[in-house]
Design a protein around this motif. Structure first.
Motif, PDB file in Angstrom:
ATOM      1  N   LEU A 100       0.700  -1.204  -0.082  1.00  0.00           N
ATOM      2  CA  LEU A 100       0.125   0.147   0.157  1.00  0.00           C
ATOM      3  C   LEU A 100       0.932   1.103  -0.003  1.00  0.00           C
ATOM      4  CD1 LEU A 100      -2.789  -1.059   2.470  1.00  0.00           C
ATOM      5  CD2 LEU A 100      -3.043  -0.886  -0.164  1.00  0.00           C
ATOM      6  N   ALA A 101       1.962   1.221   0.601  1.00  0.00           N
ATOM      7  CA  ALA A 101       2.955   2.541   0.662  1.00  0.00           C
ATOM      8  C   ALA A 101       3.343   2.556  -0.382  1.00  0.00           C
ATOM      9  CB  ALA A 101       4.005   2.150   1.816  1.00  0.00           C
ATOM     10  N   ALA A 102       3.838   1.500  -1.343  1.00  0.00           N
ATOM     11  CA  ALA A 102       4.438   1.661  -2.522  1.00  0.00           C
ATOM     12  C   ALA A 102       3.413   2.226  -3.369  1.00  0.00           C
ATOM     13  CB  ALA A 102       4.798   0.261  -3.149  1.00  0.00           C
ATOM     14  N   SER A 103       2.066   1.722  -3.404  1.00  0.00           N
ATOM     15  CA  SER A 103       0.901   2.121  -4.425  1.00  0.00           C
ATOM     16  C   SER A 103       0.960   3.726  -3.927  1.00  0.00           C
ATOM     17  CB  SER A 103      -0.306   1.508  -4.091  1.00  0.00           C
ATOM     18  OG  SER A 103      -0.035   0.240  -4.404  1.00  0.00           O
ATOM     19  N   LEU A 104       0.871   4.307  -2.768  1.00  0.00           N
ATOM     20  CA  LEU A 104       0.832   5.635  -2.295  1.00  0.00           C
ATOM     21  C   LEU A 104       1.975   6.420  -2.903  1.00  0.00           C
ATOM     22  CD1 LEU A 104      -0.770   7.682  -0.874  1.00  0.00           C
ATOM     23  CD2 LEU A 104       0.306   7.069   1.169  1.00  0.00           C
ATOM     24  N   ALA A 105       3.173   5.987  -2.766  1.00  0.00           N
ATOM     25  CA  ALA A 105       4.173   6.408  -3.159  1.00  0.00           C
ATOM     26  C   ALA A 105       3.917   6.888  -4.898  1.00  0.00           C
ATOM     27  CB  ALA A 105       5.685   5.941  -2.961  1.00  0.00           C
ATOM     28  N   ALA A 106       3.482   5.926  -5.550  1.00  0.00           N
ATOM     29  CA  ALA A 106       3.409   5.914  -7.057  1.00  0.00           C
ATOM     30  C   ALA A 106       2.242   7.212  -7.371  1.00  0.00           C
ATOM     31  CB  ALA A 106       2.923   4.488  -7.608  1.00  0.00           C
ATOM     32  N   VAL A 107       1.471   7.055  -6.525  1.00  0.00           N
ATOM     33  CA  VAL A 107       0.309   8.133  -6.666  1.00  0.00           C
ATOM     34  C   VAL A 107       0.768   9.545  -6.761  1.00  0.00           C
ATOM     35  CG1 VAL A 107      -1.979   8.929  -5.740  1.00  0.00           C
ATOM     36  CG2 VAL A 107      -1.677   6.578  -6.222  1.00  0.00           C
ATOM     37  N   HIS A 108       1.692   9.803  -5.436  1.00  0.00           N
ATOM     38  CA  HIS A 108       2.512  10.944  -5.283  1.00  0.00           C
ATOM     39  C   HIS A 108       3.224  11.429  -6.401  1.00  0.00           C
ATOM     40  CE1 HIS A 108       1.267  11.747  -0.860  1.00  0.00           C
ATOM     41  NE2 HIS A 108       0.675  10.785  -1.034  1.00  0.00           N
ATOM     42  N   THR A 109       4.014  10.313  -6.959  1.00  0.00           N
ATOM     43  CA  THR A 109       4.778  10.504  -8.270  1.00  0.00           C
ATOM     44  C   THR A 109       3.942  11.227  -9.270  1.00  0.00           C
ATOM     45  OG1 THR A 109       6.446   8.938  -7.288  1.00  0.00           O
ATOM     46  CG2 THR A 109       6.631   9.658  -9.694  1.00  0.00           C
ATOM     47  N   GLN A 110       2.835  10.616  -9.528  1.00  0.00           N
ATOM     48  CA  GLN A 110       2.130  10.514 -10.908  1.00  0.00           C
ATOM     49  C   GLN A 110       1.454  12.093 -10.641  1.00  0.00           C
ATOM     50  OE1 GLN A 110      -0.774   7.423 -10.708  1.00  0.00           O
ATOM     51  NE2 GLN A 110       0.437   6.176 -11.906  1.00  0.00           N
ATOM     52  N   ARG A 111       0.855  12.446  -9.316  1.00  0.00           N
ATOM     53  CA  ARG A 111       0.528  13.888  -8.979  1.00  0.00           C
ATOM     54  C   ARG A 111       1.442  14.895  -9.161  1.00  0.00           C
ATOM     55  NH1 ARG A 111      -2.026  15.791  -3.368  1.00  0.00           N
ATOM     56  NH2 ARG A 111      -2.613  17.672  -4.158  1.00  0.00           N
ATOM     57  N   ARG A 112       2.820  14.609  -8.871  1.00  0.00           N
ATOM     58  CA  ARG A 112       3.778  15.888  -8.980  1.00  0.00           C
ATOM     59  C   ARG A 112       3.939  15.813 -10.304  1.00  0.00           C
ATOM     60  NH1 ARG A 112       5.952  13.350  -4.371  1.00  0.00           N
ATOM     61  NH2 ARG A 112       7.263  11.848  -5.422  1.00  0.00           N
ATOM     62  N   ALA A 113       3.953  14.522 -11.202  1.00  0.00           N
ATOM     63  CA  ALA A 113       4.274  14.925 -12.674  1.00  0.00           C
ATOM     64  C   ALA A 113       2.894  15.489 -13.296  1.00  0.00           C
ATOM     65  CB  ALA A 113       4.237  13.372 -13.388  1.00  0.00           C
ATOM     66  N   LEU A 114       1.651  15.453 -12.921  1.00  0.00           N
ATOM     67  CA  LEU A 114       0.765  15.988 -13.489  1.00  0.00           C
ATOM     68  C   LEU A 114       0.627  17.444 -13.055  1.00  0.00           C
ATOM     69  CD1 LEU A 114      -2.182  13.292 -12.955  1.00  0.00           C
ATOM     70  CD2 LEU A 114      -1.279  14.177 -15.280  1.00  0.00           C
ATOM     71  N   GLU A 115       0.874  17.790 -11.895  1.00  0.00           N
ATOM     72  CA  GLU A 115       1.142  19.128 -11.480  1.00  0.00           C
ATOM     73  C   GLU A 115       2.209  19.867 -12.288  1.00  0.00           C
ATOM     74  OE1 GLU A 115       1.975  19.325  -7.285  1.00  0.00           O
ATOM     75  OE2 GLU A 115      -0.096  18.813  -6.841  1.00  0.00           O
ATOM     76  N   ALA A 116       3.303  19.350 -12.685  1.00  0.00           N
ATOM     77  CA  ALA A 116       4.233  19.884 -13.412  1.00  0.00           C
ATOM     78  C   ALA A 116       3.572  20.198 -14.985  1.00  0.00           C
ATOM     79  CB  ALA A 116       5.462  18.978 -13.670  1.00  0.00           C
TER      80      ALA A 116
END
Length: 143
Positions: free
Chosen positions: A74-90
């Motif tokens: 679950l933590a790895a999935s959450l980390a992946a979501v945060h990475t995707q979110r930062r990429a989308l924000e950029a």
């Protein structure tokens, strides 16, 4: 846990030590050493929050041991979501900067990149509204 799950250092820690027992076993000093490179200024505070949350835990339910299996995933999935979110924000920030109304919108008090992007996505360039009063009415600011 009580600490900030949105902090990358905490999700990284949970990927490696997913259960309360694993966190306790690793110990405060070891966890602090592990997390310091990922959160140099907040490491001690984050580990204090982890151990405060562990100390508040008074009941251990059957199946707690399975957290060693579930939490890292679950933590790895959450980390992946945060990475995707930062990429989308950029990407959104780049698109917004290219829009001709960007300087006008972001110059308004309280309007940042996110709000400006939402405004543009919602109302576009405003030409679909016959007057400014129609836009104000649509936004719920006027009758």
């Amino acid at each position: 846990l009580g600490p900030r799950l949105d902090h990358q250092a905490v999700t990284w820690l949970l990927e490696r030590h997913g259960s309360p027992a694993a966190l306790r076993k690793a110990g405060r000093r070891r966890l602090l050493e592990l997390i310091r490179p990922k959160a140099p200024r907040m490491a001690a505070r984050l580990i204090d929050e982890v151990f405060d949350a562990l100390d508040e835990q008074t009941v251990v339910v059957p199946g707690t041991g399975t957290l060693d299996i579930v939490m890292p995933s679950l933590a790895a999935s959450l980390a992946a979501v945060h990475t995707q979110r930062r990429a989308l924000e950029a990407q959104i920030s780049t698109l917004l900067e290219a829009h001709p109304l960007s300087p006008v919108l972001t110059s308004m008090p309280g309007i940042g990149v996110r709000t400006a992007a939402v405004l543009l996505a919602t109302v576009g360039d405003g030409t679909s509204f016959p007057t400014a009063a129609h836009l104000a009415s649509y936004a719920g600011l006027a009758p």
